[in-house]
Scaffold this motif. Structure first.
Motif, PDB file in Angstrom:
ATOM      1  N   ALA A   1       0.873  -1.180   0.000  1.00  0.00           N
ATOM      2  CA  ALA A   1       0.000   0.000   0.000  1.00  0.00           C
ATOM      3  C   ALA A   1       0.901   1.217   0.000  1.00  0.00           C
ATOM      4  CB  ALA A   1      -0.919   0.001   1.216  1.00  0.00           C
ATOM      5  N   ARG A   2       0.339   2.388  -0.276  1.00  0.00           N
ATOM      6  CA  ARG A   2       1.127   3.612  -0.285  1.00  0.00           C
ATOM      7  C   ARG A   2       1.851   3.766   1.058  1.00  0.00           C
ATOM      8  NH1 ARG A   2       1.467   8.987  -2.423  1.00  0.00           N
ATOM      9  NH2 ARG A   2       3.323   9.811  -1.384  1.00  0.00           N
ATOM     10  N   SER A   3       3.170   4.030   0.988  1.00  0.00           N
ATOM     11  CA  SER A   3       3.982   4.144   2.195  1.00  0.00           C
ATOM     12  C   SER A   3       3.556   5.336   3.031  1.00  0.00           C
ATOM     13  CB  SER A   3       5.458   4.289   1.822  1.00  0.00           C
ATOM     14  OG  SER A   3       5.919   3.140   1.156  1.00  0.00           O
ATOM     15  N   LEU A   4       3.604   5.136   4.345  1.00  0.00           N
ATOM     16  CA  LEU A   4       3.323   6.197   5.302  1.00  0.00           C
ATOM     17  C   LEU A   4       4.600   6.549   6.047  1.00  0.00           C
ATOM     18  CD1 LEU A   4       0.000   4.794   6.845  1.00  0.00           C
ATOM     19  CD2 LEU A   4       0.254   6.422   4.953  1.00  0.00           C
ATOM     20  N   THR A   5       4.616   7.722   6.656  1.00  0.00           N
ATOM     21  CA  THR A   5       5.711   8.114   7.534  1.00  0.00           C
ATOM     22  C   THR A   5       5.141   8.443   8.906  1.00  0.00           C
ATOM     23  OG1 THR A   5       5.567  10.441   6.876  1.00  0.00           O
ATOM     24  CG2 THR A   5       7.101   9.048   5.646  1.00  0.00           C
ATOM     25  N   VAL A   6       6.011   8.397   9.924  1.00  0.00           N
ATOM     26  CA  VAL A   6       5.582   8.727  11.279  1.00  0.00           C
ATOM     27  C   VAL A   6       5.265  10.212  11.368  1.00  0.00           C
ATOM     28  CG1 VAL A   6       6.299   8.834  13.697  1.00  0.00           C
ATOM     29  CG2 VAL A   6       6.890   6.847  12.300  1.00  0.00           C
ATOM     30  N   GLN A   7       4.149  10.543  11.992  1.00  0.00           N
ATOM     31  CA  GLN A   7       3.730  11.927  12.179  1.00  0.00           C
ATOM     32  C   GLN A   7       4.147  12.359  13.589  1.00  0.00           C
ATOM     33  OE1 GLN A   7       2.507  14.687  12.981  1.00  0.00           O
ATOM     34  NE2 GLN A   7       1.775  15.625  11.124  1.00  0.00           N
TER      35      GLN A   7
ATOM     36  N   GLY B   1       1.144   9.603  15.216  1.00  0.00           N
ATOM     37  CA  GLY B   1       0.485   8.706  14.274  1.00  0.00           C
ATOM     38  C   GLY B   1       1.280   8.568  12.979  1.00  0.00           C
ATOM     39  N   GLU B   2       0.569   8.263  11.882  1.00  0.00           N
ATOM     40  CA  GLU B   2       1.196   8.086  10.582  1.00  0.00           C
ATOM     41  C   GLU B   2       0.479   8.942   9.546  1.00  0.00           C
ATOM     42  OE1 GLU B   2       2.968   3.605  10.486  1.00  0.00           O
ATOM     43  OE2 GLU B   2       0.801   3.792  10.236  1.00  0.00           O
ATOM     44  N   GLU B   3       1.182   9.226   8.438  1.00  0.00           N
ATOM     45  CA  GLU B   3       0.593  10.055   7.402  1.00  0.00           C
ATOM     46  C   GLU B   3       1.244   9.761   6.055  1.00  0.00           C
ATOM     47  OE1 GLU B   3       1.435  14.177   8.032  1.00  0.00           O
ATOM     48  OE2 GLU B   3       3.607  13.888   8.036  1.00  0.00           O
ATOM     49  N   VAL B   4       0.540  10.088   4.970  1.00  0.00           N
ATOM     50  CA  VAL B   4       1.131  10.085   3.635  1.00  0.00           C
ATOM     51  C   VAL B   4       2.023  11.314   3.522  1.00  0.00           C
ATOM     52  CG1 VAL B   4       0.657  10.303   1.172  1.00  0.00           C
ATOM     53  CG2 VAL B   4      -0.776   8.817   2.599  1.00  0.00           C
ATOM     54  N   ASN B   5       3.237  11.115   3.023  1.00  0.00           N
ATOM     55  CA  ASN B   5       4.211  12.200   2.919  1.00  0.00           C
ATOM     56  C   ASN B   5       4.667  12.294   1.468  1.00  0.00           C
ATOM     57  OD1 ASN B   5       6.584  13.815   3.000  1.00  0.00           O
ATOM     58  ND2 ASN B   5       6.924  13.265   5.138  1.00  0.00           N
TER      59      ASN B   5
ATOM     60  N   GLY C   1       4.601   0.113   0.288  1.00  0.00           N
ATOM     61  CA  GLY C   1       5.269  -0.716   1.265  1.00  0.00           C
ATOM     62  C   GLY C   1       4.321  -1.517   2.138  1.00  0.00           C
ATOM     63  N   MET C   2       4.928  -2.355   2.997  1.00  0.00           N
ATOM     64  CA  MET C   2       4.189  -3.141   3.978  1.00  0.00           C
ATOM     65  C   MET C   2       5.151  -3.529   5.089  1.00  0.00           C
ATOM     66  SD  MET C   2       5.528  -6.410   3.744  1.00  0.00           S
ATOM     67  CE  MET C   2       4.269  -7.455   4.447  1.00  0.00           C
ATOM     68  N   PHE C   3       4.613  -3.951   6.217  1.00  0.00           N
ATOM     69  CA  PHE C   3       5.410  -4.420   7.342  1.00  0.00           C
ATOM     70  C   PHE C   3       5.126  -5.888   7.617  1.00  0.00           C
ATOM     71  CE2 PHE C   3       5.868   0.051   8.537  1.00  0.00           C
ATOM     72  CZ  PHE C   3       7.145   0.077   9.093  1.00  0.00           C
ATOM     73  N   PHE C   4       6.178  -6.658   7.859  1.00  0.00           N
ATOM     74  CA  PHE C   4       6.030  -7.957   8.489  1.00  0.00           C
ATOM     75  C   PHE C   4       6.071  -7.749  10.001  1.00  0.00           C
ATOM     76  CE2 PHE C   4       8.011  -9.362   4.435  1.00  0.00           C
ATOM     77  CZ  PHE C   4       7.066 -10.302   4.050  1.00  0.00           C
ATOM     78  N   GLN C   5       5.236  -8.466  10.724  1.00  0.00           N
ATOM     79  CA  GLN C   5       5.384  -8.491  12.166  1.00  0.00           C
ATOM     80  C   GLN C   5       6.723  -9.147  12.509  1.00  0.00           C
ATOM     81  OE1 GLN C   5       3.234  -7.161  14.499  1.00  0.00           O
ATOM     82  NE2 GLN C   5       2.190  -6.324  12.701  1.00  0.00           N
ATOM     83  N   ARG C   6       7.346  -8.707  13.600  1.00  0.00           N
ATOM     84  CA  ARG C   6       8.609  -9.329  13.984  1.00  0.00           C
ATOM     85  C   ARG C   6       8.369 -10.825  14.229  1.00  0.00           C
ATOM     86  NH1 ARG C   6      10.243  -6.216  18.457  1.00  0.00           N
ATOM     87  NH2 ARG C   6       9.401  -7.820  19.807  1.00  0.00           N
TER      88      ARG C   6
ATOM     89  N   ILE D   1       9.075  -3.785   3.896  1.00  0.00           N
ATOM     90  CA  ILE D   1       9.424  -3.996   2.490  1.00  0.00           C
ATOM     91  C   ILE D   1       8.867  -2.826   1.685  1.00  0.00           C
ATOM     92  CG2 ILE D   1       9.347  -5.570   0.532  1.00  0.00           C
ATOM     93  CD1 ILE D   1      10.678  -6.728   3.047  1.00  0.00           C
ATOM     94  N   LEU D   2       9.710  -2.248   0.819  1.00  0.00           N
ATOM     95  CA  LEU D   2       9.322  -1.081   0.036  1.00  0.00           C
ATOM     96  C   LEU D   2       9.596  -1.321  -1.444  1.00  0.00           C
ATOM     97  CD1 LEU D   2      10.879   1.601   2.396  1.00  0.00           C
ATOM     98  CD2 LEU D   2       8.440   1.247   2.012  1.00  0.00           C
ATOM     99  N   GLN D   3       8.692  -0.836  -2.269  1.00  0.00           N
ATOM    100  CA  GLN D   3       8.820  -0.945  -3.714  1.00  0.00           C
ATOM    101  C   GLN D   3       8.765   0.451  -4.319  1.00  0.00           C
ATOM    102  OE1 GLN D   3       5.831  -0.455  -5.827  1.00  0.00           O
ATOM    103  NE2 GLN D   3       6.821  -0.909  -7.775  1.00  0.00           N
ATOM    104  N   TYR D   4       9.754   0.777  -5.158  1.00  0.00           N
ATOM    105  CA  TYR D   4       9.842   2.076  -5.825  1.00  0.00           C
ATOM    106  C   TYR D   4       9.797   1.856  -7.332  1.00  0.00           C
ATOM    107  CZ  TYR D   4      11.590   4.053  -1.393  1.00  0.00           C
ATOM    108  OH  TYR D   4      11.747   4.455  -0.088  1.00  0.00           O
ATOM    109  N   GLY D   5       8.829   2.451  -8.009  1.00  0.00           N
ATOM    110  CA  GLY D   5       8.768   2.409  -9.455  1.00  0.00           C
ATOM    111  C   GLY D   5       9.522   3.581 -10.061  1.00  0.00           C
ATOM    112  N   PRO D   6       9.503   3.720 -11.392  1.00  0.00           N
ATOM    113  CA  PRO D   6      10.200   4.830 -12.050  1.00  0.00           C
ATOM    114  C   PRO D   6       9.759   6.190 -11.499  1.00  0.00           C
ATOM    115  CG  PRO D   6       9.524   3.203 -13.662  1.00  0.00           C
ATOM    116  CD  PRO D   6       8.895   2.790 -12.365  1.00  0.00           C
ATOM    117  N   GLY D   7      10.721   7.012 -11.138  1.00  0.00           N
ATOM    118  CA  GLY D   7      10.454   8.330 -10.601  1.00  0.00           C
ATOM    119  C   GLY D   7      10.233   8.372  -9.105  1.00  0.00           C
ATOM    120  N   ALA D   8       9.996   7.235  -8.466  1.00  0.00           N
ATOM    121  CA  ALA D   8       9.744   7.205  -7.025  1.00  0.00           C
ATOM    122  C   ALA D   8      11.041   7.434  -6.259  1.00  0.00           C
ATOM    123  CB  ALA D   8       9.118   5.885  -6.611  1.00  0.00           C
TER     124      ALA D   8
END
Length: 285
Positions: free
Chosen positions: A124-130, A135-139, A146-151, A180-187
């Protein structure tokens, strides 16, 4: 004298500080201590602890936050490889200030492919810590998915987390979940710091889960055709995103003086995949 009878006194610590302030190098100070009858291991530990404490006191007097313990790979003997338990990891490059280490072959090609395959359906669209709220937000500075695996979520994640813990000498439970993060062209991800700004109102809420971030490991899972490097503008360093390799850096205080400003350059062509592990000062819950 035996090791058990050699006590590091306040007078010795003061003398070590005075020698440093007078411009005497560590080798000269150590030689003088050995000539006075100090055992080498006691002398070295006394010097390191005293000077580290002295420098931290000076930094605090200048208004900087106190220094924290940080994860640190064992590079004392300039090894070409580090035994990470189930894998021998290459040491490709090391820098002292800031502490940046580039590792080779931290992950196998199969592990990289498995992480991407497991992560792809959950992106899903990556968030950053606010830090204003905790909390978290789109930046707009971070244009990745991206996504998170639980530890410890699965066997693959547990194996990699154990390897990382041994590699950087930091407990598994002091780590956030693997991202895990995925960046396409221009990202890209524009230059930023990973620590939490202590002056922001949301930071106390964030710190309750494990304290400050004190280290970052970025692992490259897929290579773009162009671009996508990890840059450290303060020291003019760029690390190429080679599959299986990783870059580690630590920051002992939440302040720009650590020179850990970093970012991900825009992907020029192709697709970039990374796995990020953030390390905390205390168990992350």
């Amino acid at each position: 004298m035996s090791t058990t009878t050699q006590k590091v006194t306040p007078q010795l610590r003061q003398w070590i500080v005075e020698q440093a302030q007078a411009g005497h190098g560590a080798d000269a100070v150590l030689k003088a201590m050995l000539a006075a009858g100090w055992q080498e291991d006691v002398a070295v530990e006394a010097m390191e602890a005293t000077l580290r404490g002295h420098l931290d006191q000076q930094a605090v007097r200048q208004g900087l936050p106190p220094a924290l313990d940080v994860p640190d790979p064992d590079l004392d003997e300039s090894p070409l490889y580090i035994d990470a338990g189930d894998r021998r990891v290459h040491v490709l490059q090391a820098m002292a200030m800031p502490r940046i280490v580039v590792f080779g072959s931290l992950l196998s090609d199969v592990e990289c492919e498995e992480l991407i395959a497991l992560a792809r359906p959950r992106l899903a669209r990556s968030l950053t810590v606010q830090t204003q709220t905790g909390g978290e937000e789109v930046n707009q500075d971070r244009t990745s998915n991206g996504m998170f695996f639980q530890r410890g979520e699965n066997e693959l994640v547990r194996r990699i987390e154990a390897r990382i813990a041994r590699l950087v000498n930091w407990p598994v439970d002091h780590g956030e979940g693997l991202q895990i993060l995925q960046y396409g062209p221009g990202a890209e991800y524009k230059p930023h710091y990973d620590y939490f700004d202590p002056d922001q109102p949301g930071t106390p809420t964030i710190l309750k889960r494990g304290g400050q971030r004190v280290g970052t490991l970025v692992m490259y899972l897929g290579e773009p055709e162009k671009g996508g490097g990890t840059v450290f503008p303060d020291v003019h360093l760029e690390v190429a995103p080679k599959r299986g390799n990783a870059v580690f850096f630590s920051y002992e205080r939440p302040h720009p003086s650590t020179k850990t400003l970093h970012g991900g350059t825009p992907v020029g062509a192709g697709e970039k995949w990374i796995a990020t592990k953030w390390l905390r000062e205390r168990p992350f819950v």
